[in-house]
Motif scaffolding. Structure first.
Motif, mmCIF file in Angstrom:
data_model
loop_
_atom_site.group_PDB
_atom_site.id
_atom_site.type_symbol
_atom_site.label_atom_id
_atom_site.label_comp_id
_atom_site.label_asym_id
_atom_site.label_seq_id
_atom_site.Cartn_x
_atom_site.Cartn_y
_atom_site.Cartn_z
ATOM 1 N N THR A 119 -5.108 -3.592 4.442
ATOM 2 C CA THR A 119 -3.977 -4.505 4.624
ATOM 3 C C THR A 119 -3.423 -4.441 6.039
ATOM 4 O O THR A 119 -2.779 -5.391 6.488
ATOM 5 C CB THR A 119 -2.864 -4.187 3.610
ATOM 6 O OG1 THR A 119 -2.469 -2.814 3.748
ATOM 7 C CG2 THR A 119 -3.345 -4.422 2.180
ATOM 8 N N SER A 170 2.031 -3.472 6.944
ATOM 9 C CA SER A 170 2.082 -3.892 5.541
ATOM 10 C C SER A 170 2.903 -2.885 4.746
ATOM 11 O O SER A 170 3.105 -1.735 5.177
ATOM 12 C CB SER A 170 0.670 -3.988 4.960
ATOM 13 O OG SER A 170 0.045 -2.713 4.954
ATOM 14 N N TRP A 171 3.367 -3.313 3.571
ATOM 15 C CA TRP A 171 4.178 -2.385 2.781
ATOM 16 C C TRP A 171 3.348 -1.197 2.311
ATOM 17 O O TRP A 171 3.870 -0.099 2.146
ATOM 18 C CB TRP A 171 4.843 -3.103 1.610
ATOM 19 C CG TRP A 171 3.915 -3.572 0.514
ATOM 20 C CD1 TRP A 171 3.378 -4.808 0.366
ATOM 21 C CD2 TRP A 171 3.441 -2.796 -0.596
ATOM 22 N NE1 TRP A 171 2.582 -4.863 -0.748
ATOM 23 C CE2 TRP A 171 2.613 -3.649 -1.368
ATOM 24 C CE3 TRP A 171 3.638 -1.481 -1.012
ATOM 25 C CZ2 TRP A 171 1.980 -3.221 -2.528
ATOM 26 C CZ3 TRP A 171 3.002 -1.043 -2.177
ATOM 27 C CH2 TRP A 171 2.190 -1.915 -2.915
ATOM 28 N N GLN A 172 2.046 -1.415 2.113
ATOM 29 C CA GLN A 172 1.190 -0.282 1.745
ATOM 30 C C GLN A 172 1.133 0.739 2.872
ATOM 31 O O GLN A 172 1.173 1.949 2.635
ATOM 32 C CB GLN A 172 -0.227 -0.778 1.415
ATOM 33 C CG GLN A 172 -0.315 -1.642 0.179
ATOM 34 C CD GLN A 172 -0.173 -3.120 0.486
ATOM 35 O OE1 GLN A 172 0.277 -3.492 1.567
ATOM 36 N NE2 GLN A 172 -0.554 -3.967 -0.457
ATOM 37 N N ASP A 173 1.070 0.233 4.114
ATOM 38 C CA ASP A 173 1.040 1.127 5.273
ATOM 39 C C ASP A 173 2.390 1.818 5.460
ATOM 40 O O ASP A 173 2.438 3.011 5.786
ATOM 41 C CB ASP A 173 0.668 0.340 6.530
ATOM 42 C CG ASP A 173 0.676 1.213 7.766
ATOM 43 O OD1 ASP A 173 -0.139 2.140 7.858
ATOM 44 O OD2 ASP A 173 1.535 0.962 8.648
ATOM 45 N N GLU A 174 3.475 1.074 5.240
ATOM 46 C CA GLU A 174 4.804 1.647 5.412
ATOM 47 C C GLU A 174 5.054 2.772 4.412
ATOM 48 O O GLU A 174 5.685 3.785 4.739
ATOM 49 C CB GLU A 174 5.868 0.553 5.251
ATOM 50 C CG GLU A 174 5.859 -0.507 6.333
ATOM 51 C CD GLU A 174 6.300 0.049 7.681
ATOM 52 O OE1 GLU A 174 7.088 1.027 7.690
ATOM 53 O OE2 GLU A 174 5.860 -0.479 8.715
ATOM 54 N N LEU A 175 4.578 2.602 3.169
ATOM 55 C CA LEU A 175 4.852 3.592 2.126
ATOM 56 C C LEU A 175 3.821 4.720 2.072
ATOM 57 O O LEU A 175 4.162 5.858 1.746
ATOM 58 C CB LEU A 175 4.920 2.900 0.755
ATOM 59 C CG LEU A 175 6.084 1.937 0.517
ATOM 60 C CD1 LEU A 175 5.981 1.302 -0.860
ATOM 61 C CD2 LEU A 175 7.422 2.671 0.657
#
Length: 230
Positions: free
Chosen positions: A158, A162-167
């Motif tokens: 992603t 991306s939110w996946q990277d942020e979390l």
């Protein structure tokens, strides 16, 4: 005149509420899809003839894996919520009374029962101590590890921001490198696969030998004690 037949008292207790039962079967299906597609991602099938665009085999496999992963993750969040609002037995998945001496004593008894060293099993309305320990270790802790490592790997696709990277972007540098996270994720899959096989075996075994319903309980919600001995 009919001969006297000893009466056997049976007791039924409502244990698992409908949301827990639905989550259980949806979770089982998502784990099945994740295990099959995860294995194929790690060990891809032979190359097909013709243009890759005509088949898109690995693309479909990856899509099924990602879709099942989202179902698994959303189900995990829902299960946490239901542990807060559901009955006592819905909270067992997230609590382990390891500080109680009785818990460990009964766990040893369960180990002996599964090893055919005890004549009679103990009776439990919810999970027995051995099942309780493994459910928390594999489904709760193991499931959380699989979610964290899986979304960390997904964040590589992603992209940054991306939110996946942020979390979950912190996981890969914290572990070491992408391949290390992939290895832990792969090993986690095999741990869960072995657990599922043991879980199915023990559920069938207990239904027959302990005279306490397990499989039908996760369908109806009612645990039936088939002979009401103390």
């Amino acid at each position: 005149m009919l001969p006297d037949v000893p009466t056997v008292k049976q007791t039924a207790v409502y244990v698992y509420q409908a949301p827990v039962r639905v989550w259980h079967w949806v979770n089982a299906l998502s784990i099945l899809v994740l295990a099959i597609t995860g294995y194929l991602i790690g060990a891809p099938p032979p190359t097909l003839s013709g243009e890759a665009s005509e088949h898109y085999l690995m693309g479909n496999i990856r899509f099924l894996h990602f879709a099942a992963a989202y179902v698994f993750a959303v189900g995990f969040l829902f299960r946490i919520y239901w542990a807060l609002v559901g009955n006592t037995y819905s909270r067992q998945l997230f609590s382990l009374p390891f500080w109680r001496r009785r818990f460990w004593r009964e766990l040893v008894h369960e180990l002996r029962w599964y090893a055919f060293l005890e004549r009679e099993p103990c009776k439990y309305i919810g999970h027995n101590p051995l099942a309780h320990l493994f459910m928390v270790a594999i489904i709760t802790v193991g499931g959380l590890v699989m979610i964290v490592t899986g979304f960390a790997l997904y964040a590589e696709q992603t992209g940054l921001g991306s939110w996946q990277d942020e979390l979950f972007g912190w996981v890969i540098p914290w572990v070491g490198q992408s391949q290390d996270v992939r290895m832990w994720h792969h090993w986690g899959m095999w741990v869960i696969v072995v657990f599922v096989m043991l879980h199915v075996y023990t559920a069938i075994r207990e239904d027959i030998m302990s005279r306490q319903s397990l499989i039908s309980t996760m369908i109806s919600g009612w645990r039936m004690f088939k002979d009401d001995r103390p």
